[in-house]
Design an enzyme around this catalytic site. Structure first.
Site, PDB file in Angstrom:
ATOM      1  CG  ASP A 103     -15.399   7.072  -3.928  1.00 11.61           C
ATOM      2  OD1 ASP A 103     -15.060   8.240  -4.222  1.00 11.61           O
ATOM      3  OD2 ASP A 103     -16.395   6.508  -4.418  1.00 11.61           O
ATOM      4  CB  SER A 104     -10.558  10.461  -4.621  1.00 10.42           C
ATOM      5  OG  SER A 104     -10.558  11.020  -3.315  1.00 10.42           O
ATOM      6  CE  LYS A 159     -18.208  12.742  -1.455  1.00 10.45           C
ATOM      7  NZ  LYS A 159     -18.400  11.876  -2.649  1.00 10.45           N
ATOM      8  CD  GLU A 189     -20.062   9.050  -6.727  1.00 15.45           C
ATOM      9  OE1 GLU A 189     -20.476   8.484  -7.766  1.00 15.45           O
ATOM     10  OE2 GLU A 189     -18.855   9.223  -6.485  1.00 15.45           O
ATOM     11  CG  ASP A 247     -17.044   9.214  -0.906  1.00 23.24           C
ATOM     12  OD1 ASP A 247     -18.240   9.568  -0.965  1.00 23.24           O
ATOM     13  OD2 ASP A 247     -16.175   9.618  -1.699  1.00 23.24           O
ATOM     14  CD  GLU A 256     -16.348  14.938  -9.066  1.00 20.94           C
ATOM     15  OE1 GLU A 256     -16.830  14.410  -8.051  1.00 20.94           O
ATOM     16  OE2 GLU A 256     -15.330  14.519  -9.632  1.00 20.94           O
TER      17      GLU A 256
HETATM   18  O1  KIV Z   1     -13.875  10.896  -3.511  1.00 18.20           O
HETATM   19  C1  KIV Z   1     -13.646  12.111  -3.454  1.00 18.20           C
HETATM   20  O2  KIV Z   1     -12.545  12.568  -3.169  1.00 18.20           O
HETATM   21  C2  KIV Z   1     -14.756  13.017  -3.731  1.00 18.20           C
HETATM   22  C3  KIV Z   1     -14.446  14.463  -3.843  1.00 18.20           C
HETATM   23  C4  KIV Z   1     -13.798  14.737  -5.130  1.00 18.20           C
HETATM   24  C5  KIV Z   1     -15.633  15.320  -3.639  1.00 18.20           C
HETATM   25  O3  KIV Z   1     -15.849  12.585  -3.883  1.00 18.20           O
END
Ligand code: KIV
Length: 297
Positions: free
Chosen positions: A53-54, A122, A124, A92, A191
């Site tokens: 989600d970056s 993934k 959090e 994510d 992280e």
């Molecule tokens: O969203 C993302 O890119 C991440 C990575 C930094 C692990 O969660």
């Protein structure tokens, strides 16, 4: 532990990561958000590709990950899917997509897998997410955990800071990691935390740790692709190693193109198409067809 070259080019799977950890292999993870970046990253031999989600920070220009939607992650994961063959593809779960109950979370995770083509999701959070991780795993979905600095909690945390700097918060991170492993997560992102705590976690669990700003003891290292390629506009964190300045390279190429157009240097005859002689004669048009025209048409 001695460095062991990973065995390539077998397809990377969630279960194969645990075996890689047992063999002491150091694996690599990068983010990707579209077909060309996914292809380049996969063909470079990266083991895990994350549609993070970056996306919100580095592609969509939101400034943080909070506004990223499920639709956006699905769209980008579908594009990435088409470019990935060997790496494990992880998507994510964006903020808000797993916060309203386990059934909602299962629905979103299934979309990422069925529509997006992700092989794992993934999310959090530590102990408090363990029941949800177990539920997703029970529904046959492979889950990657993510603890330490969790960017979706930026408003609660009040900024992006190193986590686990006191004995109490460090213990809490260690407990989180064990809870996620017990719940069935196949790997955990660590992280921005002290390397000593990442080492304790890495040595204390049997699933791989994927470090970002968590030091050298993690089983896998991950960076955001645009950060390591220098395609960003903000100051990057201290753990980012920039391997190329793509922003500069792109600016230079774009400026040269603009200059060529403005001076008339682009396009040349070789970069355009001429009228075939027969048609030119019929139309009474003067032409100076060149060899290049014939080859290119
Ligand atoms: O969203 C993302 O890119 C991440 C990575 C930094 C692990 O969660």
């Amino acid at each position: 532990m001695a460095y062991l070259k990973p065995q390539r080019p077998e397809k990377v799977t969630a279960p194969s990561l645990r075996a890689s950890k047992q063999r002491g292999e150091r694996l690599v993870c990068l983010t990707a958000y579209d077909y060309p970046t996914a292809r380049v990253v996969d063909e470079a031999g990266i083991d895990i590709i994350l549609v993070g989600d970056s996306l919100g920070n580095v592609v969509l220009g939101y400034g943080n990950t909070i506004p990223v939607t499920v639709e956006e992650i699905v769209t980008h994961t579908r594009a990435v899917r088409r470019g990935v063959h060997r790496a494990l593809l992880v998507a994510d779960m964006p903020y808000g997509s797993y916060h309203t109950g386990a059934d909602d979370a299962v629905r979103v995770a299934l979309r990422l897998v069925k529509e997006g083509g992700a092989e794992a999701v993934k999310l959090e959070g530590g102990r408090k997410r363990a029941p949800l991780v177990k539920r997703l795993v029970d529904e046959e979905i492979a889950v990657m955990g993510h603890i330490g600095l969790t960017p979706q909690s930026v408003n609660k945390l009040g900024g992006y800071r190193v986590q686990g700097k006191t004995a109490e918060t460090a213990r809490s991170l260690i407990d989180d990691a064990h809870a996620l492993e017990d719940a069935g997560a196949f790997a955990i992102v660590l992280e921005v935390m002290p390397r000593e705590i990442a080492q304790i976690i890495t040595e204390g669990i049997s699933i791989p740790t994927i470090g970002i700003g968590a030091g050298m003891h993690c089983d896998v290292q991950v960076l955001v692709l645009h950060d390591m390629l220098g395609l960003t506009f903000d100051k990057t964190a201290r753990f980012v190693r920039q391997y190329v300045n793509l922003r500069e390279t792109m600016t230079d190429a774009i400026s040269r193109f603009a200059e060529d157009v403005r001076t008339g240097a682009y396009p040349s005859e070789a970069e355009s198409y001429g009228l075939p002689a027969e048609a030119a004669a019929e139309l009474h048009i003067e032409t100076a067809n060149k060899e290049a025209d014939i080859k290119k048409s």
